[in-house]
Structure formats: structure tokens, C-alpha cells
Design an enzyme around this catalytic site. Structure first.
Site, PDB file in Angstrom:
ATOM      1  N   LYS A   1       2.462  -0.399  15.333  1.00 30.66           N
ATOM      2  CA  LYS A   1       4.150  -0.250  15.639  1.00 30.66           C
ATOM      3  C   LYS A   1       4.189  -1.623  15.673  1.00 30.66           C
ATOM      4  O   LYS A   1       5.188  -2.214  15.645  1.00 30.66           O
ATOM      5  CB  LYS A   1       4.346   0.591  16.328  1.00 30.66           C
TER       6      LYS A   1
ATOM      7  N   HIS B   1       1.079  -1.083  -0.261  1.00 30.55           N
ATOM      8  CA  HIS B   1       0.147  -0.090  -0.155  1.00 30.55           C
ATOM      9  C   HIS B   1       1.003   1.063  -0.083  1.00 30.55           C
ATOM     10  O   HIS B   1       1.498   1.029  -0.022  1.00 30.55           O
ATOM     11  CB  HIS B   1      -0.994   0.117   1.102  1.00 30.55           C
TER      12      HIS B   1
ATOM     13  N   PRO C   1      -2.829  -0.219  18.928  1.00 38.40           N
ATOM     14  CA  PRO C   1      -2.514  -1.252  18.144  1.00 38.40           C
ATOM     15  C   PRO C   1      -2.832   0.705  16.384  1.00 38.40           C
ATOM     16  O   PRO C   1      -2.655   0.015  15.484  1.00 38.40           O
ATOM     17  CB  PRO C   1      -3.702  -1.625  17.692  1.00 38.40           C
TER      18      PRO C   1
ATOM     19  N   TYR D   1       4.455   6.231   9.522  1.00 40.57           N
ATOM     20  CA  TYR D   1       3.864   5.136   9.840  1.00 40.57           C
ATOM     21  C   TYR D   1       4.401   3.818   9.277  1.00 40.57           C
ATOM     22  O   TYR D   1       4.135   3.353   9.403  1.00 40.57           O
ATOM     23  CB  TYR D   1       2.470   6.024   8.774  1.00 40.57           C
TER      24      TYR D   1
ATOM     25  N   TYR E   1      -8.575   4.806   8.220  1.00 41.01           N
ATOM     26  CA  TYR E   1      -8.290   5.425   9.849  1.00 41.01           C
ATOM     27  C   TYR E   1      -9.990   6.049  10.188  1.00 41.01           C
ATOM     28  O   TYR E   1      -9.613   7.240   9.408  1.00 41.01           O
ATOM     29  CB  TYR E   1      -7.257   6.256  10.384  1.00 41.01           C
TER      30      TYR E   1
HETATM   31  P1  RFL Z   1       4.094 -12.237  21.199  1.00 43.01           P
HETATM   32  O1  RFL Z   1       3.085 -12.047  19.555  1.00 43.01           O
HETATM   33  O2  RFL Z   1       2.620 -11.980  21.955  1.00 43.01           O
HETATM   34  O3  RFL Z   1       4.249 -14.075  22.130  1.00 43.01           O
HETATM   35  C1  RFL Z   1       4.714 -13.803  22.369  1.00 43.01           C
HETATM   36  C2  RFL Z   1       5.079 -15.457  22.522  1.00 43.01           C
HETATM   37  O4  RFL Z   1       5.148 -15.857  23.969  1.00 43.01           O
HETATM   38  C3  RFL Z   1       4.316 -17.491  24.161  1.00 43.01           C
HETATM   39  N1  RFL Z   1       4.335 -16.904  25.391  1.00 43.01           N
HETATM   40  C4  RFL Z   1       5.038 -17.794  26.619  1.00 43.01           C
HETATM   41  N2  RFL Z   1       5.813 -18.870  26.323  1.00 43.01           N
HETATM   42  C5  RFL Z   1       6.829 -20.051  27.443  1.00 43.01           C
HETATM   43  N3  RFL Z   1       6.256 -19.207  28.587  1.00 43.01           N
HETATM   44  C6  RFL Z   1       5.711 -18.703  29.009  1.00 43.01           C
HETATM   45  N4  RFL Z   1       5.347 -17.766  30.258  1.00 43.01           N
HETATM   46  C7  RFL Z   1       4.884 -18.079  27.798  1.00 43.01           C
HETATM   47  N5  RFL Z   1       4.124 -16.680  27.647  1.00 43.01           N
HETATM   48  C8  RFL Z   1       3.509 -15.933  26.194  1.00 43.01           C
HETATM   49  C9  RFL Z   1       3.310 -16.702  23.581  1.00 43.01           C
HETATM   50  O5  RFL Z   1       2.165 -18.645  23.974  1.00 43.01           O
HETATM   51  C10 RFL Z   1       3.582 -16.144  21.750  1.00 43.01           C
HETATM   52  O6  RFL Z   1       3.477 -17.117  21.205  1.00 43.01           O
HETATM   53  O7  RFL Z   1       5.296 -11.046  21.230  1.00 43.01           O
HETATM   54  P2  RFL Z   1       6.058 -10.091  20.545  1.00 43.01           P
HETATM   55  O8  RFL Z   1       6.735 -11.965  19.160  1.00 43.01           O
HETATM   56  O9  RFL Z   1       6.922  -8.798  21.192  1.00 43.01           O
HETATM   57  O10 RFL Z   1       5.048 -10.312  19.099  1.00 43.01           O
HETATM   58  C11 RFL Z   1       4.517  -8.819  19.175  1.00 43.01           C
HETATM   59  C12 RFL Z   1       3.510  -8.426  18.243  1.00 43.01           C
HETATM   60  O11 RFL Z   1       3.118 -10.118  18.580  1.00 43.01           O
HETATM   61  C13 RFL Z   1       2.633  -7.508  18.731  1.00 43.01           C
HETATM   62  O12 RFL Z   1       3.276  -6.045  19.550  1.00 43.01           O
HETATM   63  C14 RFL Z   1       1.530  -6.490  17.416  1.00 43.01           C
HETATM   64  O13 RFL Z   1       0.479  -8.480  17.713  1.00 43.01           O
HETATM   65  C15 RFL Z   1       0.821  -5.749  18.099  1.00 43.01           C
HETATM   66  N6  RFL Z   1       0.076  -5.418  16.567  1.00 43.01           N
HETATM   67  C16 RFL Z   1       0.492  -5.076  15.427  1.00 43.01           C
HETATM   68  N7  RFL Z   1       1.994  -4.486  15.449  1.00 43.01           N
HETATM   69  C17 RFL Z   1       1.978  -3.849  13.492  1.00 43.01           C
HETATM   70  O14 RFL Z   1       3.320  -3.757  13.611  1.00 43.01           O
HETATM   71  N8  RFL Z   1       1.168  -3.663  12.917  1.00 43.01           N
HETATM   72  C18 RFL Z   1       0.312  -3.809  13.420  1.00 43.01           C
HETATM   73  O15 RFL Z   1      -1.156  -3.685  12.645  1.00 43.01           O
HETATM   74  C19 RFL Z   1      -1.226  -5.108  14.715  1.00 43.01           C
HETATM   75  N9  RFL Z   1      -2.033  -4.721  14.686  1.00 43.01           N
HETATM   76  C20 RFL Z   1      -1.627  -5.482  17.023  1.00 43.01           C
HETATM   77  C21 RFL Z   1      -2.008  -5.263  15.449  1.00 43.01           C
HETATM   78  C22 RFL Z   1      -2.116  -6.207  18.126  1.00 43.01           C
HETATM   79  C23 RFL Z   1      -3.402  -6.100  17.938  1.00 43.01           C
HETATM   80  N10 RFL Z   1      -3.976  -7.175  19.115  1.00 43.01           N
HETATM   81  C24 RFL Z   1      -4.331  -8.436  19.286  1.00 43.01           C
HETATM   82  C25 RFL Z   1      -2.759  -6.899  20.089  1.00 43.01           C
HETATM   83  C26 RFL Z   1      -3.967  -5.321  15.525  1.00 43.01           C
HETATM   84  C27 RFL Z   1      -4.198  -5.747  16.935  1.00 43.01           C
HETATM   85  C28 RFL Z   1      -5.905  -6.242  16.490  1.00 43.01           C
HETATM   86  C1  PHB Z   2      -4.748  -5.273  10.741  1.00 46.00           C
HETATM   87  O1  PHB Z   2      -4.985  -5.338   9.306  1.00 46.00           O
HETATM   88  O2  PHB Z   2      -5.295  -5.891  12.223  1.00 46.00           O
HETATM   89  C2  PHB Z   2      -4.636  -3.487  10.877  1.00 46.00           C
HETATM   90  C3  PHB Z   2      -4.250  -2.466  10.287  1.00 46.00           C
HETATM   91  C4  PHB Z   2      -3.622  -1.578  10.749  1.00 46.00           C
HETATM   92  C5  PHB Z   2      -3.515  -0.928  12.347  1.00 46.00           C
HETATM   93  C6  PHB Z   2      -4.167  -1.862  13.316  1.00 46.00           C
HETATM   94  C7  PHB Z   2      -4.391  -3.023  12.872  1.00 46.00           C
HETATM   95  O3  PHB Z   2      -3.247   0.454  12.881  1.00 46.00           O
END
Ligand code: RFL
Ligand code: PHB
Length: 391
Positions: A297, A72, A293, A385, A201
Site C-alpha cells: 500500500k 494480475h 509492505p 488489495y 503470500y
Molecule cells: P520516498 O519514496 O521515500 O521518497 C522520498 C524522497 O525524498 C528524498 N529526501 C530528501 N530530499 C531532500 N531533502 C531531504 N532532507 C530529504 N530526505 C529524503 C529521498 O531521497 C527520496 O527520493 O517517499 P514517497 O514519495 O512518499 O513514496 C513512498 C514509497 O516509496 C513507499 O511507500 C513504497 O516503496 C512502499 N512499498 C510498497 N508500496 C506499494 O504501494 N506497493 C508495494 O508493492 C510496495 N512494496 C514498499 C514495498 C516498500 C519497501 N521497502 C523497501 C520499504 C516493498 C518494500 C520492500
Molecule cells: C514487490 O514486488 O516488491 C512486492 C509485492 C507485494 C508486496 C510487497 C512488495 O506486498
């Protein structure tokens, strides 16, 4: 069992770190308390910065992302019933974002790591860390009916916000900064083709909404909700009525609707743990920081952390250097606080805060008007971004 770097957590941080270390000839073992099927099915992020995309490609795990992800060049900010495009590509000298789901990244990273002979222990129970202030820390866990101890030189705490590693740092050594927002995001996946070529957004009097995509026939959408609400309270009809109202424009735009195939509610918080190191334990990703989110980031920051950490560990193993390991928290925290600010700013500009008075709403509209009319302000949004350059 023994390895050089014991990695707790097979999320983006832990898996990327094990790939980066493998490329430098450094051994690691990744331990996660969930099953492979579980981690490969968790729906989370969608937006990858250019730097994350480049790194996945460099590591040889970007082939499916390049084929199936969508590049994009802009996003839309929608407010007061009108859309305004932010030309990410033009404003940043040719950078873009890629929309490719986090669980697809995870699938690619797991498959490539296992194919390369790496060890990932899924379904580990009662994971704990010991002797962090000694030269040989130990990770203990139960797996397949047995009790195991993994001796290592370093432990990487990549176990997310609810993991055990941050808590293993004595409270007296940790300084934590946090803000919990009085709203959450209600997220859906729907079987319908994209409503828009680029992410939208949207600021609306009643709250924030976001239109994103996953594939040519699946969309990802969110709207702001009460964080204590329950998905069971929301029928498809009620969900679509909200999206129609909040996303409406004066020229009659409407989202493409389809059956809702997944719903969840996400809490929103900002959080930073200062010091990301205790002895031989290093925190990375959500284990050390959380962003709302709105700025997309979190995953990208997790990747940026382990990029710095892998360089520091490489310096240690290749040249006996300690300085890069010592500098890791400070180096990582500079980018983290920038992303914290950007995510907080986007969140504050776009959401309805409970008790939002008309004055606050006018300020938000004034800021949105400025972002979409001033090249300088639009560039600030665009360069954050798509991701600032690595140091
Ligand atoms: P994770 O992905 O939470 O992975 C951690 C792993 O550790 C395991 N774990 C354990 N393992 C052993 N022993 C324990 N006691 C443990 N406790 C936990 C878990 O099972 C898991 O597999 O952390 P990590 O690797 O730091 O990654 C972070 C990202 O997952 C997170 O920041 C993103 O998902 C945030 N996020 C977004 N980030 C972006 O860069 N771009 C996006 O568009 C974006 N959109 C989002 C998001 C997060 C969202 N939610 C659900 C919070 C959209 C949403 C809705
Ligand atoms: C997503 O596609 O899940 C998404 C996109 C943009 C955001 C957060 C989540 O800022």
C-alpha cells in the site's frame, strides 16, 4: 528563486504531485538530496493499484508501464502446504493490480517532467524549511557549490520517513502513532523466470514468504527475517534452502532458482503522523505515514495523498478556496487509517511472531481458512488489495 509550490522529495509522492500541478497550470520545483541515478536505482515497491495505474495513464506517463508491467487478476494465499487463489478481478467487479517496479515509475515520472520543462534539483544538500507559518515560506539548500533560497506559496513535504519536513512541525502540534514489528523482510532479486503467474503470500510455521516478479527473467522474493540480521550472513544456498522449505506444498511445488543479484533487509513498521499540515507545509506519502509492505500500500497511499493535495491546491489557485486545503489532513487520513488497518491485518495474519504459541498459529490458520472460503471475507481482502475507490 520563486515558485508556487516547493516540493521536497523526488519519490512517487513528490514527482506525482508536480505532474498533477503542472496539468493544472501550477508551477512547482522538486528538490531531492539524492542523485538522479540513485533515486532511479532504489529497489522498493512492485504492486500498483488500479487507481494508481489509471492516474499514471491520465497523466500521460503510463505508456511503458502498460507495455512492460504485468496485469494480475488474482493472488495466491498459501498455508498448510496448499495454495488458494483470491480472484481479485471477479470479487471486485473487474479490478486488477499491475506489477511494475517503483524505480521504473520513478524513471518515467522524472523523464516526463524534465521533458515537459519542469525543474527537479537533484543532489541538493542541507535542505531546510523556513517561515512555514507565513504567506511566503522558503526552502533553503546548497547545490553546485552555492547556497539557494526558494520562495514559494506552499511547501509539500514529500521527503519520506527520514526526511526533514515532518520534524519541522513543532512536536506540540504532532500526534504520532506507531508500531514496530519484531521482524523484517529479507528481499532478493534473482535472475530466473517467474515461479508463478501470480503473487504468492505464504504462511509457514517458520514465517512468512512472498513470491513476486519484476520481468520475464527477474523475480522478486522475500522471506521474514530478524530485522537486525545482515545480508552478509546469507549465501545464495542458504537463501534458497529457506525459500524451498517455506514455500513447499504437498504437491511438490518449488521456486525457480537463479543467481541472487540483489539482497536487502527491510524493517517493518506502522506509523501515522496526525496533522499533515502546519501553516503552509503539507506532508504527503511516507513523510506522514508508513505501512508494513504486506498489503502493498505505501506507494499507492503516497499517490492517493497527492491526488487530494493537488485538488486542494487547484481549488486555491483557481477559485481562491481555502476549505479544501483545510480539509486535506482529514480527507487523506481516512484512507490512510483504512490502509494502516489492512496492512496490519495482512501482516498479523501471515507472519510468525517471536514466541508464537500454537494457539496464535491456529488462529492465523483459522483466519486464512475463512478468507479463502468465505466470499464476503475474500471480497474484503480483494477490494482493499486492489485499492478502495477514491472519495
Ligand atoms: P520516498 O519514496 O521515500 O521518497 C522520498 C524522497 O525524498 C528524498 N529526501 C530528501 N530530499 C531532500 N531533502 C531531504 N532532507 C530529504 N530526505 C529524503 C529521498 O531521497 C527520496 O527520493 O517517499 P514517497 O514519495 O512518499 O513514496 C513512498 C514509497 O516509496 C513507499 O511507500 C513504497 O516503496 C512502499 N512499498 C510498497 N508500496 C506499494 O504501494 N506497493 C508495494 O508493492 C510496495 N512494496 C514498499 C514495498 C516498500 C519497501 N521497502 C523497501 C520499504 C516493498 C518494500 C520492500
Ligand atoms: C514487490 O514486488 O516488491 C512486492 C509485492 C507485494 C508486496 C510487497 C512488495 O506486498
Amino acid at each position: 528563486m520563486r515558485t508556487q509550490v516547493g516540493i521536497i522529495g523526488a519519490g512517487p509522492a513528490g514527482l506525482m504531485l508536480s505532474h498533477l500541478l503542472h496539468r493544472q497550470g501550477i508551477e512547482s520545483v522538486v528538490i531531492d538530496n539524492r542523485s538522479r541515478a540513485d533515486i532511479e536505482a532504489t529497489i522498493r515497491a512492485g504492486v500498483l493499484e488500479q487507481g494508481t495505474v489509471d492516474l499514471l495513464s491520465d497523466l500521460g506517463v503510463g505508456e511503458r508501464m502498460r507495455r512492460e508491467g504485468a496485469v494480475h487478476h488474482g493472488i495466491e494465499l498459501r498455508f498448510a502446504g496448499r495454495g488458494h487463489r483470491i480472484d481479485l478481478y471477479g470479487l471486485t467487479g473487474g479490478k486488477a493490480i499491475t506489477v511494475y517496479a517503483q524505480h521504473e515509475v520513478i524513471k518515467d515520472l522524472v523523464a516526463a517532467r524534465l521533458a515537459g520543462g519542469g525543474t527537479i534539483v537533484f543532489d541538493a544538500q542541507d535542505v531546510s524549511v523556513h517561515e512555514l507559518d507565513r504567506t511566503a515560506p522558503v526552502i533553503r539548500y546548497r547545490h553546485g557549490g552555492g547556497a539557494w533560497g526558494l520562495e514559494c506559496d506552499f511547501v509539500a513535504g514529500c521527503d519520506g520517513f527520514h526526511g526533514i519536513c515532518r520534524a519541522a512541525i513543532p512536536q506540540s502540534e504532532r500526534k504520532e502513532f506507531s508500531r514496530v514489528y519484531p521482524f523484517g523482510w529479507f528481499g532478493i532479486l534473482t535472475r530466473a523466470p517467474p515461479s508463478s503467474r501470480e503473487l504468492i503470500y505464504a504462511h509457514h510455521q517458520r514465517g512468512f514468504a512472498l513470491v513476486s516478479t519484476r520481468s520475464p527473467d527477474i523475480q522478486r522474493l522475500y522471506f521474514q527475517c530478524d530485522p537486525h540480521d545482515e545480508v552478509g550472513n546469507w549465501s545464495d544456498e542458504r537463501i534458497w534452502a529457506e525459500f524451498r522449505a517455506w514455500l513447499a506444498t504437498h504437491d511438490g511445488w518449488a521456486p525457480r532458482e537463479g543467481p541472487v543479484i540483489q539482497k536487502n533487509i527491510v524493517a517493518m513498521r506502522s506509523f501515522v503522523c496526525e496533522t499533515m499540515r502546519y501553516g503552509r507545509l503539507f506532508l504527503a506519502g511516507d513523510a506522514a505515514h508508513i505501512v508494513p509492505p504486506t498489503g502493498a500500500k505505501g506507494l499507492n497511499l503516497a499517490v492517493a495523498d497527492v491526488r487530494v493535495l493537488a485538488q486542494a491546491l487547484t481549488g486555491f489557485y483557481a477559485d481562491g478556496r481555502h476549505d479544501l486545503l483545510d480539509a486535506y489532513p482529514e480527507t487523506a487520513l481516512r484512507r490512510i487509517w483504512r490502509a494502516e488497518h489492512f496492512s496490519w491485518w495482512m501482516t498479523s495474519m501471515l507472519h510468525r511472531f517471536p514466541g508464537n504459541d500454537p494457539f496464535q498459529e491456529r488462529l492465523q490458520l483459522a483466519e486464512l481458512g475463512y478468507v479463502t472460503s468465505s466470499r464476503a471475507k475474500a471480497t474484503t481482502l480483494a477490494e482493499n488489495y486492489v485499492g478502495l475507490p477514491f472519495e
